[in-house]
Design a protein around this motif. Structure first.
Motif, PDB file in Angstrom:
ATOM      1  N   LYS A 155      53.229 -58.726 -41.283  1.00 39.58           N
ATOM      2  CA  LYS A 155      53.773 -59.269 -40.163  1.00 39.58           C
ATOM      3  C   LYS A 155      53.557 -58.628 -39.053  1.00 39.58           C
ATOM      4  N   GLU A 156      52.525 -57.510 -38.867  1.00 39.98           N
ATOM      5  CA  GLU A 156      51.905 -56.707 -37.939  1.00 39.98           C
ATOM      6  C   GLU A 156      51.256 -57.616 -36.905  1.00 39.98           C
ATOM      7  N   VAL A 157      51.571 -57.577 -35.691  1.00 40.25           N
ATOM      8  CA  VAL A 157      51.038 -58.634 -34.768  1.00 40.25           C
ATOM      9  C   VAL A 157      49.857 -57.658 -33.980  1.00 40.25           C
ATOM     10  N   ASP A 158      48.613 -58.529 -33.888  1.00 38.08           N
ATOM     11  CA  ASP A 158      47.478 -57.640 -32.973  1.00 38.08           C
ATOM     12  C   ASP A 158      47.748 -58.110 -31.550  1.00 38.08           C
ATOM     13  N   GLY A 159      48.766 -57.386 -30.960  1.00 34.65           N
ATOM     14  CA  GLY A 159      49.098 -57.688 -29.549  1.00 34.65           C
ATOM     15  C   GLY A 159      50.468 -57.666 -29.171  1.00 34.65           C
ATOM     16  N   LEU A 160      50.924 -57.797 -28.085  1.00 36.95           N
ATOM     17  CA  LEU A 160      52.220 -57.677 -27.755  1.00 36.95           C
ATOM     18  C   LEU A 160      53.001 -58.694 -28.415  1.00 36.95           C
ATOM     19  N   THR A 161      54.422 -58.464 -28.591  1.00 37.36           N
ATOM     20  CA  THR A 161      55.214 -59.195 -28.839  1.00 37.36           C
ATOM     21  C   THR A 161      56.009 -60.088 -27.647  1.00 37.36           C
ATOM     22  N   LYS A 162      56.548 -61.098 -27.774  1.00 35.10           N
ATOM     23  CA  LYS A 162      57.171 -61.631 -26.250  1.00 35.10           C
ATOM     24  C   LYS A 162      58.051 -60.861 -25.548  1.00 35.10           C
ATOM     25  N   GLU A 163      58.887 -59.965 -26.405  1.00 33.96           N
ATOM     26  CA  GLU A 163      59.824 -59.000 -25.832  1.00 33.96           C
ATOM     27  C   GLU A 163      58.820 -57.979 -25.054  1.00 33.96           C
ATOM     28  N   GLU A 164      57.903 -57.575 -25.746  1.00 35.50           N
ATOM     29  CA  GLU A 164      57.088 -56.460 -25.190  1.00 35.50           C
ATOM     30  C   GLU A 164      56.314 -57.047 -23.814  1.00 35.50           C
TER      31      GLU A 164
ATOM     32  N   ALA B  38      55.817 -56.990 -18.034  1.00 36.65           N
ATOM     33  CA  ALA B  38      55.808 -57.621 -16.602  1.00 36.65           C
ATOM     34  C   ALA B  38      56.913 -57.085 -15.698  1.00 36.65           C
ATOM     35  N   LEU B  39      58.118 -56.863 -16.264  1.00 36.40           N
ATOM     36  CA  LEU B  39      59.115 -56.318 -15.470  1.00 36.40           C
ATOM     37  C   LEU B  39      58.806 -54.860 -14.973  1.00 36.40           C
ATOM     38  N   PHE B  40      58.051 -54.175 -15.884  1.00 39.36           N
ATOM     39  CA  PHE B  40      57.898 -52.676 -15.408  1.00 39.36           C
ATOM     40  C   PHE B  40      56.719 -52.734 -14.470  1.00 39.36           C
ATOM     41  N   THR B  41      55.588 -53.556 -14.463  1.00 38.99           N
ATOM     42  CA  THR B  41      54.799 -53.761 -13.385  1.00 38.99           C
ATOM     43  C   THR B  41      55.131 -54.051 -12.172  1.00 38.99           C
ATOM     44  N   ARG B  42      56.287 -55.174 -11.991  1.00 39.78           N
ATOM     45  CA  ARG B  42      56.939 -55.658 -10.947  1.00 39.78           C
ATOM     46  C   ARG B  42      57.665 -54.586 -10.069  1.00 39.78           C
TER      47      ARG B  42
ATOM     48  N   ASN C 280      40.809 -46.811 -33.448  1.00 39.76           N
ATOM     49  CA  ASN C 280      40.009 -47.381 -32.490  1.00 39.76           C
ATOM     50  C   ASN C 280      40.494 -48.588 -31.608  1.00 39.76           C
ATOM     51  N   ASP C 281      41.703 -48.918 -32.092  1.00 37.78           N
ATOM     52  CA  ASP C 281      42.307 -50.274 -31.409  1.00 37.78           C
ATOM     53  C   ASP C 281      43.600 -49.891 -31.004  1.00 37.78           C
ATOM     54  N   GLY C 282      43.776 -50.240 -29.638  1.00 38.50           N
ATOM     55  CA  GLY C 282      44.964 -49.726 -28.835  1.00 38.50           C
ATOM     56  C   GLY C 282      46.516 -50.376 -29.652  1.00 38.50           C
ATOM     57  N   PHE C 283      46.256 -51.721 -30.046  1.00 35.86           N
ATOM     58  CA  PHE C 283      47.347 -51.941 -30.936  1.00 35.86           C
ATOM     59  C   PHE C 283      47.603 -51.531 -32.384  1.00 35.86           C
TER      60      PHE C 283
ATOM     61  N   GLY D 145      54.305 -47.749  -5.057  1.00 41.89           N
ATOM     62  CA  GLY D 145      53.379 -47.252  -4.332  1.00 41.89           C
ATOM     63  C   GLY D 145      51.827 -47.112  -4.976  1.00 41.89           C
ATOM     64  N   PRO D 146      50.902 -47.046  -4.637  1.00 43.18           N
ATOM     65  CA  PRO D 146      49.535 -47.136  -5.397  1.00 43.18           C
ATOM     66  C   PRO D 146      49.493 -45.745  -5.994  1.00 43.18           C
ATOM     67  N   SER D 147      50.190 -44.769  -5.403  1.00 49.84           N
ATOM     68  CA  SER D 147      49.931 -43.227  -6.365  1.00 49.84           C
ATOM     69  C   SER D 147      50.426 -43.179  -7.556  1.00 49.84           C
ATOM     70  N   TYR D 148      51.107 -44.341  -7.886  1.00 46.18           N
ATOM     71  CA  TYR D 148      51.865 -44.224  -9.395  1.00 46.18           C
ATOM     72  C   TYR D 148      51.147 -45.305 -10.296  1.00 46.18           C
ATOM     73  N   SER D 149      50.163 -45.631  -9.809  1.00 47.72           N
ATOM     74  CA  SER D 149      49.447 -46.864 -10.581  1.00 47.72           C
ATOM     75  C   SER D 149      49.029 -46.455 -11.857  1.00 47.72           C
ATOM     76  N   ASP D 150      48.706 -45.099 -11.851  1.00 44.52           N
ATOM     77  CA  ASP D 150      48.205 -44.759 -13.474  1.00 44.52           C
ATOM     78  C   ASP D 150      49.113 -44.747 -14.506  1.00 44.52           C
ATOM     79  N   PHE D 151      50.439 -45.166 -14.362  1.00 44.35           N
ATOM     80  CA  PHE D 151      51.422 -44.931 -15.270  1.00 44.35           C
ATOM     81  C   PHE D 151      51.755 -46.114 -15.696  1.00 44.35           C
ATOM     82  N   PHE D 152      51.135 -46.661 -16.752  1.00 46.72           N
ATOM     83  CA  PHE D 152      51.354 -47.894 -17.539  1.00 46.72           C
ATOM     84  C   PHE D 152      51.233 -47.599 -18.856  1.00 46.72           C
ATOM     85  N   MET D 153      50.999 -46.530 -19.462  1.00 42.29           N
ATOM     86  CA  MET D 153      51.156 -46.402 -21.121  1.00 42.29           C
ATOM     87  C   MET D 153      52.439 -46.292 -21.533  1.00 42.29           C
ATOM     88  N   CYS D 154      52.775 -47.274 -22.568  1.00 42.66           N
ATOM     89  CA  CYS D 154      53.862 -46.980 -23.266  1.00 42.66           C
ATOM     90  C   CYS D 154      55.050 -47.365 -22.291  1.00 42.66           C
TER      91      CYS D 154
END
Length: 290
Positions: free
Chosen positions: A186-195, A200-204, A90-93, A210-219
């Motif tokens: 050593k499992e991190v509860d969240g994203l590593t610096k690399e991730e 950030a780069l992927f979102t940029r 139930n936890d995404g990470f 365009g907005p029609s692709y805004s739903d594509f942000f999983m993995c």
């Protein structure tokens, strides 16, 4: 005269039945073949369906390499010193940890040697709680020897014991063995610096599609290559899954490429959406482990 007629009638009757039987034989062969083949087809479909059955025994699915990560509700790891961690679907990470453990189990090898010993208090113990309420335990395999009237037990490198009720199976998985010994701490509860940088780069770059692709942000995954070795010009390759697929149904996969230059700016060179990708493909997109 009557006897002669009776004899002739009897001969005609026998000949007629013989011919009829020969004519019917192919039909009977077809009948048997049809129903026999249908039975085989049904058996094959039942086997395939059994692999999808969430109520099938864990060890049966493990032996056919058909475990699904979403059959696992949680994973608890505990050391013999009392340190423990819980990872929930139930936890995404934490879900990524479940994916990783199930992937290693599906890619493990069966060890057909005798299970020598199972310690009451192993160095580390992994407990899986399944969706059908089964409880599975995994612990390192041990080899014990007697020295000076004292039993000394050491772990068998890369080998694990998987227990379902009173049934036990011995497996070899170096990755899962290492994770059970050290990695889980050593499992991190969240994203590593690399991730975080990758997201950030992927979102940029996703913004420029365009907005029609805004739903594509999983993995999200992104790869950057210089163009002809020029550090001022780069070709960006990105891919991700749609968020709506996370709530049921199949995922869609977005792939795109963009040229990025401080001389000419950004230019989208290719955009593609693959509809209803397979579960194997979606797991490959989300996988961050070997």
């Amino acid at each position: 005269m009557k006897k002669t007629l009776y004899v002739l009638f009897g001969i005609l009757f026998l000949v007629n039945n013989t011919v009829f039987a020969k004519q019917e034989a192919p039909k009977q062969d077809f009948f048997n073949k049809y129903f026999f083949d249908v039975h085989l087809i049904n058996s094959a479909s039942q086997i395939a369906e059994a692999k999808k059955n969430p109520n099938q025994r864990f060890l049966e699915r493990l032996m056919t390499h058909s475990l699904q990560y979403n059959d696992v509700q949680s994973i608890n790891v505990e050391s013999n010193s009392g340190l423990q961690r819980l990872f929930s679907i139930n936890d995404g990470f934490q879900e990524r940890v479940l994916r990783k453990v199930v992937y290693w189990l599906n890619n493990s090898d069966r060890v057909n040697e005798k299970i020598e010993v199972s310690l009451d208090n192993p160095s580390n113990k992994l407990t899986l709680k399944m969706a059908n309420n089964e409880v599975i335990t995994i612990e390192p395999a041990y080899t014990c020897v007697v020295h000076n009237k004292r039993e000394i037990c050491t772990t068998k490198e890369g080998e694990l014991i998987v227990s379902e009720n009173r049934q036990k199976v011995r497996l070899k998985s170096q990755s899962l063995y290492d994770w059970l010994n050290v990695g889980w701490r050593k499992e991190v509860d969240g994203l590593t610096k690399e991730e975080l940088l990758e997201e950030a780069l992927f979102t940029r770059y996703l913004y420029h599609l365009g907005p029609s692709y805004s739903d594509f942000f999983m993995c999200p995954k992104i790869n950057i290559e210089p163009i002809n070795g020029d550090p001022r010009r780069h070709l960006i390759f990105g891919s991700a899954l749609n968020y709506l697929g996370h709530h049921g149904g199949d995922y869609d996969k977005l792939t795109f490429s963009i040229s990025d230059s401080n001389l000419t700016g950004l230019k989208v060179t290719n955009v593609k959406i693959e509809k209803h990708i397979s579960q194997e493909e979606s797991e490959k997109q989300c996988r961050t482990f070997d």
